[in-house]
Design an enzyme around this catalytic site. Sequence first.
Site, PDB file in Angstrom:
ATOM      1  CG  ASN A  26      31.781   3.816  32.594  1.00  0.00           C
ATOM      2  OD1 ASN A  26      31.422   4.661  31.778  1.00  0.00           O
ATOM      3  ND2 ASN A  26      31.201   2.633  32.719  1.00  0.00           N
ATOM      4  CD1 TRP A  27      33.075  10.276  34.535  1.00  0.00           C
ATOM      5  CD2 TRP A  27      33.101  11.849  32.932  1.00  0.00           C
ATOM      6  NE1 TRP A  27      34.000  11.227  34.882  1.00  0.00           N
ATOM      7  CE2 TRP A  27      34.033  12.207  33.919  1.00  0.00           C
ATOM      8  CE3 TRP A  27      32.936  12.680  31.826  1.00  0.00           C
ATOM      9  CZ2 TRP A  27      34.808  13.365  33.835  1.00  0.00           C
ATOM     10  CZ3 TRP A  27      33.708  13.834  31.736  1.00  0.00           C
ATOM     11  CH2 TRP A  27      34.635  14.165  32.736  1.00  0.00           C
ATOM     12  CE  LYS A  28      28.515   3.116  35.198  1.00  0.00           C
ATOM     13  NZ  LYS A  28      27.838   2.219  36.126  1.00  0.00           N
ATOM     14  CG  HIS A  63      29.771  -1.400  31.733  1.00  0.00           C
ATOM     15  ND1 HIS A  63      28.525  -1.460  32.308  1.00  0.00           N
ATOM     16  CD2 HIS A  63      30.587  -0.827  32.644  1.00  0.00           C
ATOM     17  CE1 HIS A  63      28.602  -0.922  33.528  1.00  0.00           C
ATOM     18  NE2 HIS A  63      29.832  -0.538  33.753  1.00  0.00           N
ATOM     19  CD  GLU A 103      25.746   0.560  33.668  1.00  0.00           C
ATOM     20  OE1 GLU A 103      26.250   1.423  32.938  1.00  0.00           O
ATOM     21  OE2 GLU A 103      25.864   0.569  34.914  1.00  0.00           O
ATOM     22  CD  GLU A 110      32.538  -2.221  36.154  1.00  0.00           C
ATOM     23  OE1 GLU A 110      33.025  -1.197  36.642  1.00  0.00           O
ATOM     24  OE2 GLU A 110      31.613  -2.202  35.321  1.00  0.00           O
ATOM     25  N   GLY A 156      26.517   0.920  41.183  1.00  0.00           N
ATOM     26  CA  GLY A 156      25.555   1.981  41.449  1.00  0.00           C
ATOM     27  C   GLY A 156      24.641   1.710  42.627  1.00  0.00           C
ATOM     28  CB  SER A 164      29.630   0.804  45.202  1.00  0.00           C
ATOM     29  OG  SER A 164      28.324   0.746  44.641  1.00  0.00           O
ATOM     30  N   GLY A 221      32.394   4.543  38.598  1.00  0.00           N
ATOM     31  CA  GLY A 221      31.255   5.229  38.001  1.00  0.00           C
ATOM     32  C   GLY A 221      30.920   6.487  38.791  1.00  0.00           C
ATOM     33  N   GLY A 222      29.909   6.384  39.646  1.00  0.00           N
ATOM     34  CA  GLY A 222      29.374   7.533  40.379  1.00  0.00           C
ATOM     35  C   GLY A 222      30.424   8.423  41.029  1.00  0.00           C
TER      36      GLY A 222
HETATM   37  P1  13P Z   1      29.566   2.742  40.221  1.00  0.00           P
HETATM   38  O1  13P Z   1      30.969   3.123  40.663  1.00  0.00           O
HETATM   39  O2  13P Z   1      28.652   3.899  40.073  1.00  0.00           O
HETATM   40  O3  13P Z   1      29.025   1.627  41.060  1.00  0.00           O
HETATM   41  O4  13P Z   1      29.722   2.149  38.732  1.00  0.00           O
HETATM   42  C1  13P Z   1      30.664   1.171  38.483  1.00  0.00           C
HETATM   43  C2  13P Z   1      30.754   0.942  37.030  1.00  0.00           C
HETATM   44  O5  13P Z   1      29.854   0.371  36.425  1.00  0.00           O
HETATM   45  C3  13P Z   1      31.946   1.416  36.328  1.00  0.00           C
HETATM   46  O6  13P Z   1      31.993   0.933  35.023  1.00  0.00           O
END
Ligand code: 13P
Length: 244
Positions: free
Chosen positions: A4-6, A90, A92, A159, A165, A204, A225-226
């Site tokens: 997930n590149w956000k 998600h 967010e 999650e 993050g 993470s 994500g990251g």
């Molecule tokens: P991180 O891997 O950056 O913690 O993000 C997780 C995430 O929200 C994937 O959807």
Amino acid sequence: MAANWKMNKTIAETREFLRDFIPSVKDVVDVDMVIAPPFTALAAAGEAMRGTPVQLAAQDIFWEEKGAYTGEIAPAMLLDAGCRHVIVGHSERRQYFHEDDSVVNRKARAAQKAGLGVIFCVGESLDERDSGKTFDIVRRELEKGLEGIDAGNLVVAYEPIWAIGTGKTASPEQAQEVHAYVRDILRKRYGTAAEEIRILYGGSVTPENVNSLMACQDVNGGLVGGASLKPDSFAKIVCYKKEK
Ligand code: 13P
């Protein structure tokens, strides 16, 4: 393994990532790979992935088919760009864009109706965990959000918000405990089909901790994500080692 590149990467950056990433995973046969770039890069990513095992996902969807919904993207538009999956629910989106269970459910239904796979996210905040509400939150999100949703083409992602993050990963024990609970809820809804539903862990995930998370019985993949923003890092995660 899903990336997930956000809100990261331009079209050029997306092409550059895929130029490096796709050849680096050409020998991967037993892991499904999904990448969710931002909307503006979907079409370019879809073109670069065509004929490769890497699959395209969107990060969001709207439930109407077309019309006067400024700023929104319809299911058919995602299919047109080459998407096969979409992330729904998600934290967010729930937190910053006020998506409640009924909005999340409408999005999931519209996605499945259009033939898109749904990556359905659930998870508790730190406050909720500290006050012993983790299971209640996860149960509510699943029960309300999965109303009318089929088991086929459904992936659930756990999650924990406190792990997203932050560099604070859930321990394998913490992840397994909630994943087993998610599986139980899925069994109640879907019966034996629940055994086939993949439950991803997100929060993470890194090349360093992926092996121990993937060793958990009910952890079937990751939503990253990251650590998915660099081709070598995401390739390492895709090529995690299976521990017995
Ligand atoms: P991180 O891997 O950056 O913690 O993000 C997780 C995430 O929200 C994937 O959807």
